[in-house]
Design an enzyme around this catalytic site. Structure first.
Site, PDB file in Angstrom:
ATOM      1  N   HIS A 250       0.837  -1.203   0.000  1.00 30.38           N
ATOM      2  CA  HIS A 250       0.000   0.000   0.000  1.00 30.38           C
ATOM      3  C   HIS A 250       0.871   1.251   0.000  1.00 30.38           C
ATOM      4  O   HIS A 250       0.506   2.267  -0.589  1.00 30.38           O
ATOM      5  CB  HIS A 250      -0.915   0.011   1.229  1.00 30.38           C
ATOM      6  CG  HIS A 250      -2.038  -0.975   1.125  1.00 30.38           C
ATOM      7  ND1 HIS A 250      -3.355  -0.609   1.078  1.00 30.38           N
ATOM      8  CD2 HIS A 250      -2.030  -2.322   1.033  1.00 30.38           C
ATOM      9  CE1 HIS A 250      -4.116  -1.690   0.964  1.00 30.38           C
ATOM     10  NE2 HIS A 250      -3.325  -2.744   0.941  1.00 30.38           N
TER      11      HIS A 250
ATOM     12  N   ASP B 136      -5.109   5.763   0.720  1.00 36.88           N
ATOM     13  CA  ASP B 136      -5.214   4.482   0.023  1.00 36.88           C
ATOM     14  C   ASP B 136      -6.480   3.792   0.504  1.00 36.88           C
ATOM     15  O   ASP B 136      -7.111   4.192   1.491  1.00 36.88           O
ATOM     16  CB  ASP B 136      -3.919   3.657   0.110  1.00 36.88           C
ATOM     17  CG  ASP B 136      -3.841   2.712   1.276  1.00 36.88           C
ATOM     18  OD1 ASP B 136      -4.791   1.945   1.484  1.00 36.88           O
ATOM     19  OD2 ASP B 136      -2.806   2.718   1.979  1.00 36.88           O
TER      20      ASP B 136
ATOM     21  N   THR C  78      -5.339   0.027  -4.344  1.00 36.29           N
ATOM     22  CA  THR C  78      -4.067  -0.678  -4.518  1.00 36.29           C
ATOM     23  C   THR C  78      -4.294  -2.046  -5.153  1.00 36.29           C
ATOM     24  O   THR C  78      -3.461  -2.941  -5.035  1.00 36.29           O
ATOM     25  CB  THR C  78      -3.373  -0.841  -3.149  1.00 36.29           C
ATOM     26  OG1 THR C  78      -4.355  -1.320  -2.231  1.00 36.29           O
ATOM     27  CG2 THR C  78      -2.815   0.469  -2.648  1.00 36.29           C
TER      28      THR C  78
ATOM     29  N   GLU D   7       3.851  -4.168 -12.479  1.00 38.97           N
ATOM     30  CA  GLU D   7       5.286  -4.067 -12.778  1.00 38.97           C
ATOM     31  C   GLU D   7       5.667  -5.036 -13.901  1.00 38.97           C
ATOM     32  O   GLU D   7       6.438  -4.696 -14.805  1.00 38.97           O
ATOM     33  CB  GLU D   7       6.109  -4.364 -11.508  1.00 38.97           C
ATOM     34  CG  GLU D   7       6.059  -3.212 -10.504  1.00 38.97           C
ATOM     35  CD  GLU D   7       6.411  -3.626  -9.076  1.00 38.97           C
ATOM     36  OE1 GLU D   7       6.980  -4.712  -8.868  1.00 38.97           O
ATOM     37  OE2 GLU D   7       6.094  -2.843  -8.150  1.00 38.97           O
TER      38      GLU D   7
HETATM   39  N1  UDP Z   1       9.001  -5.922  -3.617  1.00 37.27           N
HETATM   40  C1  UDP Z   1      10.315  -5.641  -3.866  1.00 37.27           C
HETATM   41  N2  UDP Z   1      11.255  -6.490  -3.378  1.00 37.27           N
HETATM   42  C2  UDP Z   1      10.962  -7.606  -2.677  1.00 37.27           C
HETATM   43  C3  UDP Z   1       9.599  -7.911  -2.453  1.00 37.27           C
HETATM   44  C4  UDP Z   1       8.640  -7.052  -2.942  1.00 37.27           C
HETATM   45  O1  UDP Z   1      10.638  -4.641  -4.512  1.00 37.27           O
HETATM   46  O2  UDP Z   1      11.878  -8.325  -2.282  1.00 37.27           O
HETATM   47  C5  UDP Z   1       7.965  -4.967  -4.083  1.00 37.27           C
HETATM   48  C6  UDP Z   1       7.346  -5.333  -5.418  1.00 37.27           C
HETATM   49  O3  UDP Z   1       8.105  -4.819  -6.485  1.00 37.27           O
HETATM   50  C7  UDP Z   1       5.977  -4.680  -5.308  1.00 37.27           C
HETATM   51  C8  UDP Z   1       5.658  -4.763  -3.823  1.00 37.27           C
HETATM   52  O4  UDP Z   1       6.896  -4.961  -3.171  1.00 37.27           O
HETATM   53  O5  UDP Z   1       6.052  -3.313  -5.671  1.00 37.27           O
HETATM   54  C9  UDP Z   1       4.754  -5.930  -3.533  1.00 37.27           C
HETATM   55  O6  UDP Z   1       3.447  -5.522  -3.733  1.00 37.27           O
HETATM   56  P1  UDP Z   1       2.351  -6.501  -4.303  1.00 37.27           P
HETATM   57  O7  UDP Z   1       1.108  -5.710  -4.458  1.00 37.27           O
HETATM   58  O8  UDP Z   1       2.839  -7.172  -5.509  1.00 37.27           O
HETATM   59  O9  UDP Z   1       2.194  -7.633  -3.232  1.00 37.27           O
HETATM   60  P2  UDP Z   1       2.024  -7.628  -1.634  1.00 37.27           P
HETATM   61  O10 UDP Z   1       3.394  -7.595  -1.075  1.00 37.27           O
HETATM   62  O11 UDP Z   1       1.217  -6.418  -1.269  1.00 37.27           O
HETATM   63  O12 UDP Z   1       1.343  -8.923  -1.387  1.00 37.27           O
END
Ligand code: UDP
Length: 475
Positions: A31, A128, A151, A379
């Site tokens: 978020h 958010d 989000t 992404e």
């Molecule tokens: N992310 C990252 N490195 C890591 C793990 C996660 O940069 O080692 C970032 C990823 O690029 C994304 C976010 O953390 O921007 C994860 O958000 P997402 O909505 O995909 O999943 P959530 O973690 O909320 O389940």
């Protein structure tokens, strides 16, 4: 006769004042990241930006992330928001994120006095979706327009917006037995939602998650607009249905502002990128399940077998705790020494924070095994990487459905929710091979990446939507 000359000054209106935007993120990196990206975009359009930071933070990782961001965005101000600790009386979940959402929404009355004295005066609050129930009251108190940054996908956002109409008043859960077809939930204007893709807490009476989402849903209806990290070519059916009034004519517009651009500020382990530099183009399977999804030990073992059995190179980010980046322990404890030894020439397993944006941008990546957290999906889309969708919790199955529908990934619906079953290594290897070899998936992903680029360039759809929001705030 007068000797003075009268000069007539040209009439011109004063330049519009820059709006002052307060941004309120809720819990979790998933978020926080999009709110920070939005903050950076607004600041680059000369808005005054105040970032409201909940105290104490849910994790030290979160506060470090904010500090790093602020160092490179010195024009963005912060405002500390001290939240009142909250313990659910009859906890149906121990998930720290849901508890934090609830605590924030219960402390929100403390925000109005803080925000009423900001200088220059505020033009709007953007919260958010996790914090929108409380933020909506603050905006009302202060007489400000309230925008919400969702989000998740436009499709899941539309499900959330319709949730109160599906809920039984006494148990606050969806009564599937009462729906015409128990396998599907119908929402006007949208393709049916398979019941099996709906987050299970929505079907459990009085679950804290459902209560929170219903409150958010009611706030969505009162907002001025709902910003979503998506773009027209990706989710046009949902965007057209909602903005054409088919779902609910009273719903505020869905404003697609994606793909949100990375800020390139990650403090991350750089070793995976050095390893990727040595791999051939499109040869590596990247595995990551986001910040808050830890697979069970048996599933980790089978995933290891699947990666090994597929024969492809892999970069695997392992996670064993659910709060953001805070993860300790050794890789070997989770996958075993012998796995590391056997695969050392073609695989890398890391535990800790990686720069996912940079990894997905790397030319060596050929497939992304993703839990379909929405940030990860967008992404991957923005970089044209095809996906093996493996949703685990929450909105992820609906998001996986979006990925599948546009033809940029495969998803085996039989793999269930997190912990429901252990998916065997052979099945995983088979699906990995499909994604790595299917030229149609790759071509679709490439085309969608081009659309994504068009959306974010100056004059593209994302850029136009953002400029319009800012211009509305100037009046
Ligand atoms: N992310 C990252 N490195 C890591 C793990 C996660 O940069 O080692 C970032 C990823 O690029 C994304 C976010 O953390 O921007 C994860 O958000 P997402 O909505 O995909 O999943 P959530 O973690 O909320 O389940």
């Amino acid at each position: 006769m007068s000797t003075t000359t009268n000069y007539i000054l040209p009439l011109s209106s004063p330049p519009p004042l820059s709006p002052h935007v307060a941004l309120l993120p809720s819990a979790g990196m998933g978020h926080l990241t999009p709110i920070l990206l939005l903050a950076a975009m607004l600041a680059s359009h000369n808005c005054h930006v105040t970032l409201i930071t909940a105290q104490p933070p849910l994790s030290t990782a979160k506060s470090t992330h904010i500090s790093t961001f602020l160092i490179s965005h010195p024009t963005i101000n912060t405002l500390n928001f001290h939240i009142i600790p909250y313990t659910p009386p009859d906890p149906t979940t121990t998930d720290p994120f849901f508890v934090q959402y609830e605590a924030m929404n219960r402390s929100v009355h403390l925000l109005s006095p803080l925000l009423s004295s900001t200088s220059p005066p505020l033009s709007t609050i953007i919260s958010d979706i996790g914090a929108c129930a409380g933020a909506c009251h603050v905006a009302d108190d202060l007489g400000l327009p309230h925008y919400i940054l969702s989000t998740t996908s436009a499709r899941f956002t539309s499900f959330v917006s319709h949730l109160p109409s599906l809920i039984q008043p006494h148990t606050t859960s969806i009564n599937i037995a009462e729906t015409r077809d128990q396998n599907q939930i119908l929402i006007p204007g949208l393709a049916p939602f398979e019941t099996s893709t709906i987050p299970p807490p929505f079907l459990i009476p009085n679950h804290i998650f459902t209560n929170t989402v219903v409150s958010s849903s009611l706030a969505l209806r009162k907002a001025k607009g709902i910003l979503i990290n998506t773009f027209h070519a990706f989710e046009h059916e949902t965007l057209e249905a909602v903005n054409g009034g088919k779902l609910n004519p009273d719903l505020p517009p869905f404003l697609p502002i994606g793909p949100l651009e990375p800020h390139g500020l990650e403090v991350a382990d750089s070793r995976p990128l050095l390893w990727l530099d040595q791999q051939p183009p499109k040869s590596v399977v990247f595995v990551s399940f986001g910040n808050r999804t830890a697979l069970l030990k048996e599933q980790i073992t089978e995933l290891g077998k699947g990666l090994e059995g597929s024969g492809y190179k892999f970069l695997w980010v392992l996670k064993s705790k659910i709060v953001d980046k805070e993860d300790i322990g050794e890789v070997e404890e989770l996958v075993g020494d012998s796995f590391i030894q056997r695969t050392k020439d073609r695989g890398v397993v890391v535990k800790g924070w990686v720069d996912q944006e940079k990894i997905l941008t790397h030319p060596s990546i050929g497939c992304f095994i993703s839990h379909c957290g929405w940030n990860s999906v967008v992404e991957a889309v923005a970089r044209g990487v095809p996906m093996l969708a493996w949703p685990q919790i929450g909105d992820q199955k609906v998001n996986a459905g979006v990925v599948e529908t546009v033809g940029i990934g495969v998803w085996d619906k039989g793999w269930g929710w997190l912990g429901e079953k252990v998916v065997k290594g052979e099945e995983i290897a088979e699906k990995v091979t499909t994604v790595m070899t299917d030229s149609k998936l790759r071509e679709n992903a490439r085309k969608l990446r081009e659309e994504a680029k068009g959306a974010v360039k100056v004059g593209g759809s994302c850029d136009k939507v953002l400029r319009e929001i800012i211009s509305n705030l100037q009046h």
